[in-house]
Write an enzyme that holds these catalytic residues in place. Structure first.
Site, PDB file in Angstrom:
ATOM      1  N   LYS A 220     -34.861 -30.642  -6.545  1.00 20.55           N
ATOM      2  CA  LYS A 220     -33.561 -30.721  -5.885  1.00 20.55           C
ATOM      3  C   LYS A 220     -33.763 -31.209  -4.461  1.00 20.55           C
ATOM      4  CE  LYS A 220     -29.152 -29.639  -5.859  1.00 20.55           C
ATOM      5  NZ  LYS A 220     -28.885 -30.995  -5.321  1.00 20.55           N
TER       6      LYS A 220
ATOM      7  N   LYS B 287     -37.929 -24.456   0.701  1.00 16.16           N
ATOM      8  CA  LYS B 287     -36.554 -23.997   0.985  1.00 16.16           C
ATOM      9  C   LYS B 287     -35.979 -23.290  -0.244  1.00 16.16           C
ATOM     10  CE  LYS B 287     -34.264 -27.081   3.381  1.00 16.16           C
ATOM     11  NZ  LYS B 287     -33.373 -28.207   3.771  1.00 16.16           N
TER      12      LYS B 287
ATOM     13  N   LYS C  69     -36.735 -35.315  -2.571  1.00 11.22           N
ATOM     14  CA  LYS C  69     -35.924 -35.963  -1.539  1.00 11.22           C
ATOM     15  C   LYS C  69     -35.927 -37.456  -1.798  1.00 11.22           C
ATOM     16  CE  LYS C  69     -33.865 -34.581   2.304  1.00 11.22           C
ATOM     17  NZ  LYS C  69     -33.449 -33.196   2.602  1.00 11.22           N
TER      18      LYS C  69
ATOM     19  N   THR D 173     -24.008 -25.869   4.895  1.00 14.71           N
ATOM     20  CA  THR D 173     -25.218 -25.871   5.727  1.00 14.71           C
ATOM     21  C   THR D 173     -24.925 -25.166   7.055  1.00 14.71           C
ATOM     22  OG1 THR D 173     -25.863 -27.942   4.688  1.00 14.71           O
ATOM     23  CG2 THR D 173     -27.040 -27.333   6.693  1.00 14.71           C
TER      24      THR D 173
ATOM     25  N   SER E 183     -25.218 -26.044  -3.278  1.00 14.08           N
ATOM     26  CA  SER E 183     -25.468 -27.086  -4.278  1.00 14.08           C
ATOM     27  C   SER E 183     -25.833 -26.433  -5.614  1.00 14.08           C
ATOM     28  CB  SER E 183     -26.631 -27.992  -3.848  1.00 14.08           C
ATOM     29  OG  SER E 183     -26.171 -29.018  -3.012  1.00 14.08           O
TER      30      SER E 183
HETATM   31  N1  GLU Z   1     -29.953 -32.377   2.097  1.00 17.88           N
HETATM   32  C1  GLU Z   1     -29.786 -30.968   2.161  1.00 17.88           C
HETATM   33  C2  GLU Z   1     -31.075 -30.286   2.584  1.00 17.88           C
HETATM   34  O1  GLU Z   1     -31.902 -30.858   3.247  1.00 17.88           O
HETATM   35  C3  GLU Z   1     -29.174 -30.408   0.900  1.00 17.88           C
HETATM   36  C4  GLU Z   1     -29.966 -30.599  -0.345  1.00 17.88           C
HETATM   37  C5  GLU Z   1     -29.203 -30.207  -1.610  1.00 17.88           C
HETATM   38  O2  GLU Z   1     -28.067 -29.759  -1.505  1.00 17.88           O
HETATM   39  O3  GLU Z   1     -29.791 -30.379  -2.677  1.00 17.88           O
HETATM   40  O4  GLU Z   1     -31.276 -29.130   2.327  1.00 17.88           O
END
Ligand code: GLU
Length: 429
Positions: free
Chosen positions: A68, A92, A104, A188, A356
């Site tokens: 993810k 994370k 990513k 966030t 998410s």
């Molecule tokens: N881009 C966000 C992060 O760095 C969200 C990633 C997501 O929702 O999968 O955590």
């Protein structure tokens, strides 16, 4: 030679390993990236010419579930950056205890130079290139820097067309009518806010005595500013990529958001309805913002903002990393010696990926939750993991970043060990 962003990210594991009692095999495994993909993304521009952009998707580790992580559109996107960002996502998700690995992606592009139609063509073309590598049970993208719900909607539509099957769970952060979740947009910033509130309880702060500076006024920065303002904190400085503003008495954040949304600029204003008037404020650079005399500093823009050069000048006693990787490992050491508390990115900004996960779960069930329910569930997880990491830090007498990695490593190790490590296969266990 200076370390690459990925090397710098991985270097932090060795410190956490000392406190985590995990199998050495787990540590070694997590230093490697599962798979990397680089694609060319052809786009027919409005003037008829064909431009080729470079896109990336990196999957770091999938032991705890499908991978993810967001997709970023920025001129500085390159393989090293995407690898580091994918690595952070693994940790994370483990910190939060949500059942995902890390990934990513991104495109090296300045989206501000594209028309709306070019942006749509770019987004659809990118999905065409990576469609075989993503999927609701393999790898699930989401928004990141300079990508948003509309772009996620185009991408989901493109993927559904290619797979000839409506597949909302392939991507998160979508518009609500296209299968998005209520509460994802500000998740966030809200997660950052919940962390600060947990710290407030520990430190018995009165919010109105607490001065906050926020670098970056994008999705994370705007929402955390708004929530802190509503809770009575004093936001004395904000900035965007063009520069910032500082006012000792603090700003009316809804006015700043109104101005930013209508002019795309951070402006020192006070608005009644749509009528805004200027208020006295000092113009500052992004570098100056970081060194202001505040209680809480929230870097909410890009990585590598606080380095060994400016770390000695940071006056905030608490740094909350709304951005990914804003503090380098060398700056970390200087700040920890100064007793600055850093609430690390892999915890502080994890509200986004947590909601998410809620969105993905709702898509898979075809059953949708109310906004309050989303906020409530997010708050429960943020508070639980903030306190887990905080206790780890106190028990092991380490800094909070090391504690977050240690806590995540323990969860990752449980999963890796369940498949069997050397101890098991050599009959020692
Ligand atoms: N881009 C966000 C992060 O760095 C969200 C990633 C997501 O929702 O999968 O955590």
């Amino acid at each position: 030679m200076a370390k690459s962003l990925f090397e710098d990210a991985v270097a932090r594991l060795d410190e956490a390993y000392k406190h985590a009692h995990i199998d050495k095999e787990s540590l070694n495994r997590l230093k490697f990236t599962k798979s990397i993909l680089e694609v060319s993304v052809p786009v027919r521009m409005d003037d008829g010419s064909l431009q080729i952009f470079t896109g990336y998707r990196v999957r770091h580790d999938d032991t705890r579930g499908p991978t993810k992580g967001g997709l970023r559109y920025h001129p500085n996107v390159d393989m090293d950056e995407v690898k580091a960002l994918a690595f952070w996502m693994t940790f994370k998700c483990a910190v939060m205890g949500i059942p995902y690995g890390g990934a990513k992606g991104g495109i090296s592009v300045d989206p501000k130079n594209l028309s709306r139609l070019e942006l749509e063509r770019l987004s659809r073309s990118f999905i065409e290139q990576i469609a075989d590598f993503i999927g609701p049970d393999t790898d699930i993208p989401a928004p990141d820097v300079y990508t948003n719900a509309r772009i996620m909607g185009w991408m989901m539509d493109e993927y559904s067309k290619i797979s000839r099957c409506y597949t909302p769970a392939v991507i998160t952060g979508k518009p609500i009518p296209l299968g998005g979740s209520l509460g994802r947009d500000d998740a966030t910033g809200r997660g950052v806010f919940y962390c600060i509130e947990e710290l407030r309880k520990k430190r018995n702060w009165d919010p109105k005595d607490i001065k906050v500076a926020i670098q970056g006024f994008g999705n994370a920065g705007k929402h955390v500013a708004n929530l802190l303002h509503q809770a009575g904190y004093t936001i004395v400085a904000v900035s965007d990529s063009q520069g910032g503003i500082y006012r000792e008495q603090g700003f009316d954040i809804p006015s700043l958001i109104h101005a930013k949304n209508s002019t795309r600029r951070v402006k020192a204003v006070y608005c009644e309805g749509s009528v805004c008037e200027a208020v006295d404020a000092q113009h500052i650079t992004n570098e100056e913002l970081l060194e202001l005399p505040v209680d809480i500093l929230i870097p909410a823009a890009l990585e590598n903002q606080i380095t060994q050069k400016n770390a000695p000048n940071i006056k905030a006693s608490v740094i909350v990393e709304a951005a990914n990787g804003p503090v380098t490992s060398q700056a970390d050491k200087i700040l920890t010696e100064k007793n600055t508390l850093i609430i690390p990115d892999i915890l502080a900004n994890a509200g986004g990926v947590t909601v998410s996960y809620f969105e993905w779960a709702q898509n898979k069930n075809g059953y949708y939750w109310g906004e309050e329910e989303v906020h409530q569930k997010l708050q429960t997880i943020m508070a639980r993991e903030f306190n887990n990491v905080y206790s780890f830090m106190e028990n092991k007498a380490c800094d909070m970043r090391t504690a977050a990695y240690g806590h995540a490593l323990n969860r990752l190790d449980d999963a890796i060990r369940a498949q069997g490590t050397h101890e098991f296969f050599s009959g020692q266990q």
